[in-house]
Scaffold this active site. Sequence first.
Site: not given
Length: 125
Positions: A116, A75, A108, A7, A90, A78, A64
């Site tokens: 987080r 894609c 992050y 993540r 994210r 959220e 890419r």
Amino acid sequence: MFVRGIRGATTVEENTEEAILTATRDLLAAIQEANPTLTPDDLASALFTVTDDLTAAYPARAARQMGWTSVPLMCAREIPVTGSLPLCIRVLLTWNTPLSQKDIKHIYQRNAEILRPDLVQKRSD
């Protein structure tokens, strides 16, 4: 060989193509640096999400540009939760690796560190 998730998240200052692509490239580069055995050939897929306020570019385009030409990329938006972090990108990378999940380093950056704090790499100043 196992399938593991990595993540990561970052934020941008403004909704521009340049800001989105630069932040995404920085995030992916940091993920690769933190997980030195990761190569695009070992990625099963990458899912990018953006908050509703980011509409100027697809973050997958940055991957890419980094040469991730064979990785399946997608894609999405959220979920727009009230009070959530704005201007946020994210990523969830699905990685074929012999590493255990506890050995995976999640990244992050910028304002996304609040998402987080337990996973944010400690910096030595």
